[in-house]
Motif scaffolding. Structure first.
Motif, PDB file in Angstrom:
ATOM      1  N   ASP A  34      33.361  35.262 -17.866  1.00 60.87           N
ATOM      2  CA  ASP A  34      34.402  34.263 -18.743  1.00 60.87           C
ATOM      3  C   ASP A  34      34.732  33.004 -17.486  1.00 60.87           C
ATOM      4  OD1 ASP A  34      35.996  36.092 -17.250  1.00 60.87           O
ATOM      5  OD2 ASP A  34      37.597  36.213 -18.746  1.00 60.87           O
ATOM      6  N   SER A  35      35.294  33.386 -16.594  1.00 62.85           N
ATOM      7  CA  SER A  35      35.546  32.578 -15.475  1.00 62.85           C
ATOM      8  C   SER A  35      35.524  33.408 -14.138  1.00 62.85           C
ATOM      9  CB  SER A  35      36.980  31.996 -15.702  1.00 62.85           C
ATOM     10  OG  SER A  35      37.467  31.636 -14.636  1.00 62.85           O
ATOM     11  N   THR A  36      35.167  33.064 -12.944  1.00 58.60           N
ATOM     12  CA  THR A  36      35.165  33.584 -11.838  1.00 58.60           C
ATOM     13  C   THR A  36      36.690  33.582 -11.487  1.00 58.60           C
ATOM     14  OG1 THR A  36      34.830  31.637 -10.544  1.00 58.60           O
ATOM     15  CG2 THR A  36      32.756  33.357 -10.935  1.00 58.60           C
ATOM     16  N   ASN A  37      37.532  32.482 -11.687  1.00 58.93           N
ATOM     17  CA  ASN A  37      38.802  32.387 -11.306  1.00 58.93           C
ATOM     18  C   ASN A  37      39.575  33.401 -12.132  1.00 58.93           C
ATOM     19  OD1 ASN A  37      38.405  30.388  -9.586  1.00 58.93           O
ATOM     20  ND2 ASN A  37      40.453  29.328 -10.278  1.00 58.93           N
ATOM     21  N   ALA A  38      39.498  33.616 -13.308  1.00 54.75           N
ATOM     22  CA  ALA A  38      40.121  34.647 -14.099  1.00 54.75           C
ATOM     23  C   ALA A  38      39.875  36.069 -13.816  1.00 54.75           C
ATOM     24  CB  ALA A  38      39.751  34.493 -15.784  1.00 54.75           C
ATOM     25  N   SER A  58      26.532  32.329 -14.490  1.00 54.95           N
ATOM     26  CA  SER A  58      27.025  31.333 -15.487  1.00 54.95           C
ATOM     27  C   SER A  58      28.423  31.807 -15.992  1.00 54.95           C
ATOM     28  CB  SER A  58      26.153  31.467 -16.699  1.00 54.95           C
ATOM     29  OG  SER A  58      26.293  32.813 -17.457  1.00 54.95           O
ATOM     30  N   GLN A  59      29.195  30.928 -16.582  1.00 60.13           N
ATOM     31  CA  GLN A  59      30.352  31.058 -17.021  1.00 60.13           C
ATOM     32  C   GLN A  59      30.773  30.656 -18.645  1.00 60.13           C
ATOM     33  OE1 GLN A  59      33.746  30.246 -13.583  1.00 60.13           O
ATOM     34  NE2 GLN A  59      32.644  28.645 -13.884  1.00 60.13           N
ATOM     35  N   THR A  60      31.247  31.633 -19.313  1.00 57.52           N
ATOM     36  CA  THR A  60      31.481  31.111 -20.755  1.00 57.52           C
ATOM     37  C   THR A  60      32.892  30.100 -21.100  1.00 57.52           C
ATOM     38  OG1 THR A  60      32.584  33.091 -20.945  1.00 57.52           O
ATOM     39  CG2 THR A  60      30.258  33.148 -21.630  1.00 57.52           C
ATOM     40  N   GLY A  62      34.562  28.672 -17.932  1.00 60.20           N
ATOM     41  CA  GLY A  62      34.544  28.025 -16.651  1.00 60.20           C
ATOM     42  C   GLY A  62      35.723  27.039 -16.777  1.00 60.20           C
ATOM     43  N   ARG A  63      36.637  27.188 -16.075  1.00 60.39           N
ATOM     44  CA  ARG A  63      37.805  25.983 -16.313  1.00 60.39           C
ATOM     45  C   ARG A  63      38.027  24.994 -15.170  1.00 60.39           C
ATOM     46  NH1 ARG A  63      41.158  31.181 -16.588  1.00 60.39           N
ATOM     47  NH2 ARG A  63      42.542  31.323 -14.477  1.00 60.39           N
ATOM     48  N   GLY A  64      38.457  23.905 -15.258  1.00 57.99           N
ATOM     49  CA  GLY A  64      38.598  23.132 -14.346  1.00 57.99           C
ATOM     50  C   GLY A  64      39.916  22.537 -14.294  1.00 57.99           C
ATOM     51  N   ARG A  65      40.469  21.741 -13.513  1.00 59.66           N
ATOM     52  CA  ARG A  65      41.886  21.271 -13.368  1.00 59.66           C
ATOM     53  C   ARG A  65      42.457  20.536 -14.609  1.00 59.66           C
ATOM     54  NH1 ARG A  65      41.888  17.260 -10.137  1.00 59.66           N
ATOM     55  NH2 ARG A  65      44.226  16.982  -9.818  1.00 59.66           N
ATOM     56  N   LYS A  66      43.639  20.706 -14.917  1.00 58.85           N
ATOM     57  CA  LYS A  66      44.359  20.186 -16.154  1.00 58.85           C
ATOM     58  C   LYS A  66      43.856  20.675 -17.200  1.00 58.85           C
ATOM     59  CE  LYS A  66      45.552  15.897 -13.719  1.00 58.85           C
ATOM     60  NZ  LYS A  66      45.139  14.768 -13.108  1.00 58.85           N
ATOM     61  N   LYS A 129      29.778   9.884  -7.897  1.00 57.14           N
ATOM     62  CA  LYS A 129      29.797  10.705  -9.265  1.00 57.14           C
ATOM     63  C   LYS A 129      30.139  12.162  -8.635  1.00 57.14           C
ATOM     64  CE  LYS A 129      26.473   8.543 -12.185  1.00 57.14           C
ATOM     65  NZ  LYS A 129      25.392   8.816 -13.199  1.00 57.14           N
ATOM     66  N   LYS A 130      30.815  12.781  -9.416  1.00 57.08           N
ATOM     67  CA  LYS A 130      31.220  14.120  -9.050  1.00 57.08           C
ATOM     68  C   LYS A 130      30.040  15.166  -9.047  1.00 57.08           C
ATOM     69  CE  LYS A 130      34.945  17.274 -10.515  1.00 57.08           C
ATOM     70  NZ  LYS A 130      36.361  17.355 -10.878  1.00 57.08           N
ATOM     71  N   LEU A 131      30.111  15.733  -7.858  1.00 57.04           N
ATOM     72  CA  LEU A 131      29.221  16.787  -7.659  1.00 57.04           C
ATOM     73  C   LEU A 131      29.908  18.347  -7.588  1.00 57.04           C
ATOM     74  CD1 LEU A 131      26.249  16.963  -6.143  1.00 57.04           C
ATOM     75  CD2 LEU A 131      27.793  17.758  -4.273  1.00 57.04           C
TER      76      LEU A 131
HETATM   77  C1  BTN Z   1      37.904  20.600 -11.395  1.00 57.95           C
HETATM   78  O1  BTN Z   1      37.282  19.667 -10.592  1.00 57.95           O
HETATM   79  O2  BTN Z   1      38.515  20.577 -12.401  1.00 57.95           O
HETATM   80  C2  BTN Z   1      37.729  22.096 -10.790  1.00 57.95           C
HETATM   81  C3  BTN Z   1      36.639  22.677 -11.160  1.00 57.95           C
HETATM   82  C4  BTN Z   1      36.401  24.223 -10.721  1.00 57.95           C
HETATM   83  C5  BTN Z   1      35.484  25.119 -11.294  1.00 57.95           C
HETATM   84  C6  BTN Z   1      35.265  26.304 -10.674  1.00 57.95           C
HETATM   85  S1  BTN Z   1      33.899  27.247 -11.079  1.00 57.95           S
HETATM   86  C7  BTN Z   1      34.262  28.590 -10.244  1.00 57.95           C
HETATM   87  C8  BTN Z   1      35.596  28.640 -10.463  1.00 57.95           C
HETATM   88  N1  BTN Z   1      35.943  29.174 -12.037  1.00 57.95           N
HETATM   89  C9  BTN Z   1      36.356  28.729 -12.904  1.00 57.95           C
HETATM   90  O3  BTN Z   1      36.804  29.126 -14.083  1.00 57.95           O
HETATM   91  N2  BTN Z   1      36.749  27.445 -12.377  1.00 57.95           N
HETATM   92  C10 BTN Z   1      36.055  27.243 -10.923  1.00 57.95           C
END
Ligand code: BTN
Length: 265
Positions: A34-38, A58-60, A62-66, A129-131
């Motif tokens: 689901d997410s490596t962070n989770a 891969s992440q199903t 994956g979450r970013g900020r906000k 651009k965001k990498l």
């Molecule tokens: C952002 O710029 O919004 C932060 C992005 C972070 C993405 C990484 S991918 C690995 C880890 N697992 C997640 O679900 N999110 C972070």
């Protein structure tokens, strides 16, 4: 296998020649998660040691900020989360993110012939651009940090045609910039090494904004900060020790910005 395939991010491949003492001695690997962070958060709650890492192809979810989603297709990029147990008060937790931005910028730079930029607070930009991005999540108890999950996502071998339309104008990958396929295992290994160096430096010497600011593309420029309910315009001076953006207005007054989206004015 399609042409974008690169060898899997197998733990023993990453660990071959990994020059670290603390980070990456144990790596949890998933083809899909689901997410490596989770997952790292759950591991940390169960007592995982500092330096344990979660990597997925891969992440199903994956979450970013906000609360934004993080596009995470298989075998192209790097999705990695590290468990840290820093001995610092919760108020200094943002320094972990700033430290990680420097480590990520250094790693990206070593794959390029020019210097990437950090967009405050912690996006890595190449050619505007965001990498890559960083999502740090902390668990605290009173005046103590129990653990920090440091999540990093970097676009490596993603070609433009696989990038969703919605982010094509604002996102890029190392492949899109250089035209060359990146060795993802080598990238992961270098990033972990760079993180260990920067983390040790932070622990021993405290945070100094200098290295972060050397990657700050908008330093000295007029910027516009969208703070949700209002905009502020001013000259970006740099950051303070807590990672707040220092913005100087026309009258020379310096305002500390804790959170917001920064764009050239
Ligand atoms: C952002 O710029 O919004 C932060 C992005 C972070 C993405 C990484 S991918 C690995 C880890 N697992 C997640 O679900 N999110 C972070």
């Amino acid at each position: 296998m399609d042409e974008g395939f690169s060898p899997p991010l197998l733990p023993n491949e990453i660990q071959k020649g990994l020059e670290t003492l603390r980070l990456g001695r144990k790596i949890h690997y998933f083809q899909e998660i689901d997410s490596t962070n989770a997952y790292a958060w759950r591991l940390a709650q169960e007592g995982a040691e500092e330096g344990e890492i979660v990597v997925a192809e891969s992440q199903t979810r994956g979450r970013g900020r906000k609360g934004r989603p993080w596009f995470s297709p298989p075998y192209r990029n790097l999705y990695i989360s590290l468990i840290l147990r820093p001995r610092m008060p919760p108020i200094h937790a943002p320094q972990i993110t700033l430290m990680a931005a420097v480590a990520l910028a250094e790693t990206v730079e070593s794959f390029l012939s020019f210097t990437p930029e950090i967009k405050w607070p912690n996006d890595i930009l190449v050619s505007g651009k965001k990498l890559g991005g960083i999502l740090t999540e902390s668990s605290c108890e009173g005046e103590r940090i129990l653990f920090v999950v440091l999540g990093i996502g970097v676009n490596l071998n993603l070609p433009e045609e696989l990038m969703p339309e919605a982010i094509r104008h604002s996102a890029t990958s190392l492949f899109m910039v250089t035209g060359k396929k990146v060795d993802r295992v080598a990238f992961a290994r270098r990033l972990i090494q760079s993180l260990e160096r920067c983390y040790e430096d932070l622990e021993q010497n405290g945070f100094s904004p200098g290295r972060w600011e050397s990657y700050f593309g908008l330093r000295g420029k007029r910027v516009r900060v969208n703070m949700g309910d209002r905009y502020v315009v001013g000259k970006a001076l740099g950051i303070d020790a807590d990672g707040a953006l220092l913005l100087e207005d026309e009258e020379g007054t310096v305002e500390k910005i804790i959170s917001g989206d920064v764009l050239p004015a």
